[in-house]
Design a protein around this motif. Structure first.
Motif, short mmCIF file in Angstrom:
data_model
loop_
_atom_site.label_atom_id
_atom_site.label_comp_id
_atom_site.label_asym_id
_atom_site.label_seq_id
_atom_site.Cartn_x
_atom_site.Cartn_y
_atom_site.Cartn_z
N ILE A 26 0.82 -1.20 0.06
CA ILE A 26 -0.11 -0.16 0.05
C ILE A 26 0.70 1.19 -0.08
O ILE A 26 0.68 2.20 -0.74
CB ILE A 26 -1.03 -0.02 1.23
CG1 ILE A 26 -1.83 -1.30 1.13
CG2 ILE A 26 -1.71 1.28 1.19
CD1 ILE A 26 -2.70 -1.48 2.40
N SER A 77 2.84 1.60 -3.49
CA SER A 77 1.87 2.14 -4.28
C SER A 77 1.70 3.83 -4.39
O SER A 77 1.48 4.34 -5.55
CB SER A 77 0.53 1.47 -4.53
OG SER A 77 -0.15 2.05 -3.55
N TYR A 133 -6.14 2.29 -4.22
CA TYR A 133 -5.75 0.85 -3.92
C TYR A 133 -7.19 0.19 -3.36
O TYR A 133 -7.40 0.80 -2.16
CB TYR A 133 -4.59 1.17 -2.84
CG TYR A 133 -4.08 -0.29 -2.55
CD1 TYR A 133 -2.69 -0.38 -2.98
CD2 TYR A 133 -4.60 -1.29 -1.86
CE1 TYR A 133 -1.93 -1.51 -2.67
CE2 TYR A 133 -3.81 -2.36 -1.73
CZ TYR A 133 -2.44 -2.78 -1.91
OH TYR A 133 -1.83 -3.81 -1.77
#
Length: 127
Positions: free
Chosen positions: A100, A103, A112
């Protein structure tokens, strides 16, 4: 565009997008390598590339040969026009906080989402 090595996930996600009626064309790739090649080839079409490029790319992380982050690194090398047009949504089963966080290092990753894709996820996309 859907990029996921799991054919069943691709089929389910495609049906969810169709049911939401948010796209005329849905490109489905079972690997990140074929998806990046597709985008590179579309870029070569110059005048019509804008109409063919996907607005949203749903990208899985855990895939063989090329994972989602390797795709993002190659996506970063595409034209500015492609990066501006294509918004990326990580659609993955990974709940790893590192994934997470990682990203968020990519400016074109807009959201996400944990699998499965739902109508609620689609309705609240706002990318």
């Amino acid at each position: 565009m859907l990029i996921d090595d799991n054919e069943i996930d691709n089929l389910i996600n495609q049906k969810m997008i169709e049911a939401a009626n948010i796209s005329e064309n849905i490109y489905v790739h079972s690997g990140a390598k074929s998806a990046i090649e597709f985008l590179k080839n579309v870029e070569k079409l110059d005048s019509v590339a804008e109409t063919i490029l996907p607005d949203i790319i749903f990208l899985d992380i855990d895939m063989p040969l090329m994972d989602g982050f390797q795709f993002l690194d190659l996506f970063d090398k595409l034209s500015e026009a492609t990066k501006k047009k294509c918004k990326i949504v990580m659609l993955t089963s990974s709940i790893n906080p590192q994934d997470i966080s990682k990203s968020k290092n990519y400016t074109y990753v807009k959201k996400y989402i944990n699998k499965p894709l739902t109508q609620q996820n689609i309705n609240t996309l706002e990318v």
